[in-house]
Design an enzyme around this catalytic site. Structure first.
Site, PDB file in Angstrom:
ATOM      1  N   THR A 146       0.879  -1.182   0.000  1.00  0.00           N
ATOM      2  CA  THR A 146       0.000   0.000   0.000  1.00  0.00           C
ATOM      3  C   THR A 146       0.914   1.230   0.000  1.00  0.00           C
ATOM      4  O   THR A 146       1.347   1.668  -1.063  1.00  0.00           O
ATOM      5  CB  THR A 146      -0.957   0.000   1.209  1.00  0.00           C
ATOM      6  OG1 THR A 146      -0.218  -0.150   2.406  1.00  0.00           O
ATOM      7  CG2 THR A 146      -1.981  -1.114   1.080  1.00  0.00           C
ATOM      8  N   LYS A 168       3.792  -6.977   4.029  1.00  0.00           N
ATOM      9  CA  LYS A 168       3.539  -5.581   3.691  1.00  0.00           C
ATOM     10  C   LYS A 168       3.155  -4.860   4.970  1.00  0.00           C
ATOM     11  O   LYS A 168       2.631  -5.452   5.914  1.00  0.00           O
ATOM     12  CB  LYS A 168       2.447  -5.430   2.639  1.00  0.00           C
ATOM     13  CG  LYS A 168       1.025  -5.700   3.053  1.00  0.00           C
ATOM     14  CD  LYS A 168       0.279  -4.648   3.838  1.00  0.00           C
ATOM     15  CE  LYS A 168       0.444  -3.269   3.276  1.00  0.00           C
ATOM     16  NZ  LYS A 168      -0.310  -2.309   4.171  1.00  0.00           N
ATOM     17  N   THR A 179      -0.797  -3.189  10.747  1.00  0.00           N
ATOM     18  CA  THR A 179      -1.466  -3.250   9.443  1.00  0.00           C
ATOM     19  C   THR A 179      -0.555  -3.971   8.567  1.00  0.00           C
ATOM     20  O   THR A 179       0.113  -3.421   7.723  1.00  0.00           O
ATOM     21  CB  THR A 179      -1.640  -1.921   8.776  1.00  0.00           C
ATOM     22  OG1 THR A 179      -2.690  -1.316   9.401  1.00  0.00           O
ATOM     23  CG2 THR A 179      -2.073  -2.042   7.337  1.00  0.00           C
ATOM     24  N   GLU A 259       6.244   4.660   7.609  1.00  0.00           N
ATOM     25  CA  GLU A 259       5.873   5.920   6.964  1.00  0.00           C
ATOM     26  C   GLU A 259       6.622   7.116   7.547  1.00  0.00           C
ATOM     27  O   GLU A 259       6.506   7.421   8.727  1.00  0.00           O
ATOM     28  CB  GLU A 259       4.373   6.152   7.112  1.00  0.00           C
ATOM     29  CG  GLU A 259       3.566   5.215   6.236  1.00  0.00           C
ATOM     30  CD  GLU A 259       2.082   5.259   6.541  1.00  0.00           C
ATOM     31  OE1 GLU A 259       1.701   5.835   7.569  1.00  0.00           O
ATOM     32  OE2 GLU A 259       1.318   4.707   5.729  1.00  0.00           O
ATOM     33  N   ASN A 378       0.015  10.860   6.455  1.00  0.00           N
ATOM     34  CA  ASN A 378      -1.223  10.407   7.061  1.00  0.00           C
ATOM     35  C   ASN A 378      -2.291  11.479   7.158  1.00  0.00           C
ATOM     36  O   ASN A 378      -3.338  11.269   7.757  1.00  0.00           O
ATOM     37  CB  ASN A 378      -0.934   9.806   8.441  1.00  0.00           C
ATOM     38  CG  ASN A 378      -0.238   8.475   8.289  1.00  0.00           C
ATOM     39  OD1 ASN A 378      -0.824   7.520   7.786  1.00  0.00           O
ATOM     40  ND2 ASN A 378       1.025   8.419   8.679  1.00  0.00           N
ATOM     41  N   SER A 383      -5.987   7.044   3.995  1.00  0.00           N
ATOM     42  CA  SER A 383      -5.287   5.760   3.892  1.00  0.00           C
ATOM     43  C   SER A 383      -5.704   4.880   5.052  1.00  0.00           C
ATOM     44  O   SER A 383      -6.343   5.315   5.971  1.00  0.00           O
ATOM     45  CB  SER A 383      -3.781   5.957   3.868  1.00  0.00           C
ATOM     46  OG  SER A 383      -3.319   6.449   5.098  1.00  0.00           O
TER      47      SER A 383
END
Lengths: 383, 383
Positions: A146, A168, A179, A259, A378, A383
């Protein structure tokens, strides 16, 4: 290599059109046997996505012939229709492979609260089945990305057998898993009880100790499939260590790709009265936004470490706490220690040791710094 | 008006040189009686600053004649020397005022892990005593600022009596109080037991429910002093409501001035099985970095609300959860509700309602969005 490093597996990754940008978004992993033993570990979030509810049920049988994974939509908080969609996806996989839907796991990742475009996903399953290959592991790993900037795979070789996998995950990384979707495969000839035991003991000290942003996902899934194709049954300790090593490697890859992160922070809690205490303290430090900002600013702000420790119920005396940052004991006996200017924080790796002086137990938690880029990633889009 | 709105109090705020930039950094609040009743509430962080340890002890007597507060250094994690410094500060105040050090509270705020410059602080106490005035409340409020952009004061008038106060705090705002120093004064003629009861019930539903960044401080202190100078003893309910109103007002001012915040988020948890459940759920939502980023991006990302609720132990069924953002029920029965495009998020105030459909209890938690400015403020320099 990924999920096709072990013998007995084929995989594929294709673009079904679930993602609007046309990137790969559907992966299929098939266990061609002779065995179809499997185990799974799922998010402990009580709000579970439809595919998690489905796959948990499927895993009770201890068998999986296939796993279908999609990015581009988490199918979480989608009500009865979402569950029907997951069910239909498993049925479609079973139909094209000539298998039983009750042995097909489903995993999804992406935005919460939107229904999947089934008119694209179901034809995509046919396309993915047609693309299955013994060399398809990399493509499968790419199709489940993602916000990941890189795809993540890992392989460990045993004596005549192999454990490989793909993962992932780049946000919502937190305990009770993240996640994160992970599929591990092995050609070792082991039963589902052994897989379950090895997988749980591995995730407990790897993925469960990766805490990027304290946010626990609705979709976390870690599956381990055994084909038995090597015809070798390794000793438990040896096998469990291989599973742990692959989980550890994938977990580290998740942290490195978190991230917006600029620093990877290893928090080692030592001399705790219990392992639970060590984990609680490690997590509290890992979730302290002020500390994570300080690390981003290359500031060895040990006061924020003590402040985080102070919020826990772990056994310790405030005036016996010691903290080292990158090898410098900046806090001794709960107070000022060695000169903080000695701490070199120029590199991506940051190592914090929190010494509770209360016992002999230890735990290591991995996290990242908090950066403006994390906020941007974010907040700039859903997302 | 601040702490000198009520009769019987004098205050001052001066620059003692504790802060290197020369800004005001020392405040003194004196209760001139006839009463000297007092109560206090302190951080629940187990790593407590020296002034907290001192003032907790002092408050056991239920009397305070003075409070001395400094910014520019928290005197936390400073070992025995730090405690000696706090003691010396109280002794100095007692000496210049002709009072007893055992009735002088000390509060400090600023960087953790550095010793205070006592060679500047002690002369500063003399300077502050010389500057005491019935109009000194504003200056005292200014002198306790750290990263606060504005000073915070509040006053509520009763029938012939007054409750006023000042607060500082702009980061580490979290439950169990915050990096916050608050001094409330009243000229009502009430004893220390009544003050304690009113203060605890007020902080429980005000400061304790302000959770800006989940980081609990080592120095949080809320003091309430009564002079009795009005010669009026109000009814308990009326008095407690005035104390709550001042705490509520100051708490709101803290949230509005939180570091780097662009949105003030009111999280109202309704239909919970218990108040504890409601508070747990509210806090979990308030601490979800991904949601806080989404709010910053004006994205009504209700999936992140559900994901946060799912990590709690509160009573609820996932398929009965409802979530409204700014009046639009974007999530109904745990799934997609009204059109999220209807949510107007242009304004600073954001209101999230989480309906647990499990009872009749309610709680409101206040937080902020997470912004690049927060990261910058907390990474660019030590604080």
């Amino acid at each position: 290599m990924s999920v096709t490093a072990a013998k007995g597996f084929t995989a594929s990754g294709i673009a079904a059109g679930i993602k609007e940008n046309g990137n790969p978004d559907l992966a299929l992993v098939v266990n061609n046997g002779p065995r179809a033993a499997a185990a799974g570990v799922f998010t402990s979030n009580r709000v579970k996505a439809a595919p998690v509810l489905w796959s948990e049920q499927v895993l009770k049988g201890g068998r999986l012939t296939a796993v279908v994974l999609n990015s581009g939509g988490a199918n979480a908080c989608t009500g009865p229709k979402g569950f029907q969609d997951t069910h239909a996806t498993a049925e479609k996989v079973a139909e094209v492979l000539g298998q039983n839907a009750a042995e097909v796991a489903v995993a999804s990742t992406g935005l919460i609260g939107i229904l999947l475009p089934m008119d694209k996903l179901l034809p995509g399953v046919e396309q993915a089945a047609a693309a299955l290959s013994e060399h398809g592991g990399e493509k499968a790993a790419i199709a489940i990305k993602t916000t990941d900037t890189v795809h993540k795979t890992s392989v460990v070789q045993g004596d005549g057998w192999t454990v490989g996998g793909m993962a992932k995950g780049a946000g919502m990384l937190a305990p009770g898993l993240a996640t994160m979707l992970v599929v591990l495969t092995t050609d070792a000839d082991v039963d589902s009880d052994t897989l379950d035991r090895a997988l749980r003991s591995a995730t407990k000290v790897t993925f469960d100790r990766v805490d990027s942003d304290g946010c626990m996902s609705t979709n976390d899934t870690v599956l381990l499939l055994a084909s038995g194709a090597s015809e070798v049954t390794p000793g438990y300790a040896e096998f469990a260590e291989a599973v742990r090593a692959v989980c550890d490697d994938l977990g580290q890859q998740l942290i490195r790709d978190a991230e917006g992160a600029g620093k990877d922070i290893r928090i080692e809690v030592v001399n705790a009265a219990s392992e639970d205490d060590a984990v609680e303290v490690g997590r509290s430090i890992a979730r302290n936004n002020l500390l994570k900002c300080a690390i981003h600013g290359e500031d060895p702000n040990w006061g924020r470490v003590l402040s985080a420790i102070g919020t826990t119920s772990a056994a310790f005396e405030p005036d016996q706490l010691n903290v080292a940052i990158n090898g410098v004991w900046v806090c001794k006996n709960g107070s000022v220690g060695e000169d903080r200017d000695q701490v070199d924080m120029r590199y991506r790796e940051v190592h914090i040791v929190a010494d509770l002086a209360a016992g002999t137990e230890t735990a290591t938690i991995w996290t990242n710094d908090l950066t403006a880029e994390y906020v941007h990633e974010n907040s700039a889009y859903s997302s």
